[in-house]
Write an enzyme that holds these catalytic residues in place. Structure first.
Site, PDB file in Angstrom:
ATOM      1  N   HIS A  32      28.539 -44.597 -14.732  1.00 50.71           N
ATOM      2  CA  HIS A  32      29.991 -44.800 -14.725  1.00 50.71           C
ATOM      3  C   HIS A  32      30.723 -43.512 -14.363  1.00 50.71           C
ATOM      4  O   HIS A  32      30.205 -42.396 -14.499  1.00 50.71           O
ATOM      5  CB  HIS A  32      30.462 -45.292 -16.093  1.00 50.71           C
ATOM      6  CG  HIS A  32      30.203 -44.313 -17.204  1.00 50.71           C
ATOM      7  ND1 HIS A  32      31.011 -43.228 -17.456  1.00 50.71           N
ATOM      8  CD2 HIS A  32      29.214 -44.258 -18.130  1.00 50.71           C
ATOM      9  CE1 HIS A  32      30.547 -42.540 -18.472  1.00 50.71           C
ATOM     10  NE2 HIS A  32      29.443 -43.143 -18.909  1.00 50.71           N
ATOM     11  N   GLU A 126      34.936 -50.921 -15.510  1.00 47.08           N
ATOM     12  CA  GLU A 126      35.969 -50.352 -14.639  1.00 47.08           C
ATOM     13  C   GLU A 126      35.340 -49.659 -13.432  1.00 47.08           C
ATOM     14  O   GLU A 126      35.905 -49.691 -12.327  1.00 47.08           O
ATOM     15  CB  GLU A 126      36.833 -49.375 -15.430  1.00 47.08           C
ATOM     16  CG  GLU A 126      37.735 -50.046 -16.447  1.00 47.08           C
ATOM     17  CD  GLU A 126      38.568 -49.074 -17.259  1.00 47.08           C
ATOM     18  OE1 GLU A 126      39.519 -49.521 -17.927  1.00 47.08           O
ATOM     19  OE2 GLU A 126      38.268 -47.856 -17.226  1.00 47.08           O
ATOM     20  N   LEU A 168      32.742 -73.898  -9.885  1.00 44.40           N
ATOM     21  CA  LEU A 168      31.642 -74.842 -10.006  1.00 44.40           C
ATOM     22  C   LEU A 168      30.314 -74.141 -10.226  1.00 44.40           C
ATOM     23  O   LEU A 168      29.432 -74.657 -10.903  1.00 44.40           O
ATOM     24  CB  LEU A 168      31.571 -75.710  -8.735  1.00 44.40           C
ATOM     25  CG  LEU A 168      32.764 -76.628  -8.489  1.00 44.40           C
ATOM     26  CD1 LEU A 168      32.601 -77.349  -7.156  1.00 44.40           C
ATOM     27  CD2 LEU A 168      32.895 -77.647  -9.621  1.00 44.40           C
TER      28      LEU A 168
END
Length: 334
Positions: A32, A126, A168
């Site tokens: 990250h 994020e 779906l």
């Protein structure tokens, strides 16, 4: 400069036997971007670790990680990727990145199918958002495919929870940029289709809930003396505990690879995770000793680590040079 070792996995099939054409061309680990706790450790005392966000610098690093990912993929238009790089990377020389070694794209077949596994921690989600924004922009410029604004991946949604559109083909915890979310345009060339899965097993090492900075400084000193792999944080985990989670997740990956023999395999698997988890993942995969694990220091925020399948030896090879504590390799972190 010391010579870097080449890390080659011993067995890409795990305990499920050998299989061909069902494994991804690349397995990529991404740490990250810079988080609020990377910048100021005091936030660990009053913000739950899983809710810590990226800084503005971390958001920039997330988009730059998207560029770095596109650079290692086999895409239609590498010039377009470099045009995007000019937009998101103002100064290449100032970035702390990890170098690639002997990455020559052993397979030239186009990468069109990616699965992302993300840690459920906010800073990882994020980071993934920044990466996907860059991929979405590449798709729109390259093939005219645009994702509807209200159907883009949202790492927050309401309160603590990410927003997972339920079409779906979508179930809870899964997001796809499939035909349900495409607003306009048709694939003209290579459309990078991706699937996102929340995976709690690739979360950060647990350092023990709220962490007061003074007490954690003492704990870190004890860890340095005891050893980084086996030291267990009070009310938290050791890296050895993380290893158990890694082993479980890798067995899941092997099963997925095996199950996809009858279908088109994923071209690329990407884990958006944390620094310690990334190193433990590589330790388990390449069967490093705990001493080898402890020889590596943490990778910079936003780093991209690339494992490439070499079908000639039926093994994955680590193409990224990792930084070590030793002085002779200290320059590898810049």
């Amino acid at each position: 400069m010391c010579e870097e070792n080449v890390h080659v996995s011993e067995d890409v099939a795990g305990s499920h036997g050998s299989f061909t054409n069902a494994r991804p061309r690349l397995i990529v680990l991404i740490r990250h971007g810079e988080s609020e706790s990377n910048k100021n450790k005091e936030v660990n005392g009053y913000i739950p670790n899983h809710l810590i966000s990226l800084t503005k610098t971390g958001q920039i690093q997330a988009r730059q990680a998207g560029i770095d990912l596109l650079r290692v993929l086999n895409v239609d238009d590498h010039n377009l990727v470099e045009d995007l790089a000019k937009k998101y990377i103002k100064d290449e020389s100032s970035r702390r990145t990890l170098p690639l070694k002997d990455y020559t794209r052993l397979s030239r077949e186009k990468d069109t199918n990616i699965v992302f596994y993300t840690s459920p921690y906010r800073r990882a989600r994020e980071t993934l958002k920044g990466i996907l924004d860059v991929i979405d922009e590449y798709n729109e410029l390259n093939s005219g495919v645009r994702i509807c604004e209200d159907m883009r991946y949202d790492p927050h949604g309401k309160q603590k929870h990410a927003f997972w559109p339920r079409g779906l083909n979508n179930t809870g915890g899964v997001y796809e940029n499939n035909e349900d979310n495409i607003c306009e345009g048709k694939p003209g060339k290579c459309y990078l289709q991706y699937r996102v899965k929340d995976e709690p097993r690739i979360r950060e090492q647990d350092f023990g809930n709220f962490q007061k900075i003074n007490s954690m400084q003492d704990v870190m000193k004890k860890r340095s003396t005891y050893g980084h792999f086996f030291f267990r944080f009070p009310h938290g985990e050791s890296a050895a505990d993380v290893y158990d989670r890694v082993a479980s997740f890798q067995e899941t990956l092997f099963r997925h690879f095996h199950d996809r023999q009858e279908r088109r395999p994923r071209d690329v698997v990407v884990l958006v995770t944390h620094g310690i988890y990334s190193r433990v993942f590589l330790m388990k995969w390449f069967r490093w000793t705990y001493e080898e694990f402890e020889s590596f220091t943490n990778v910079p925020n936003g780093s991209v680590m690339v494992m490439e399948l070499d079908e000639s030896i039926n093994r994955y090879v680590l193409r990224t040079v990792l930084p070590k504590w030793t002085d002779c390799e200290g320059d590898l972190t810049t």
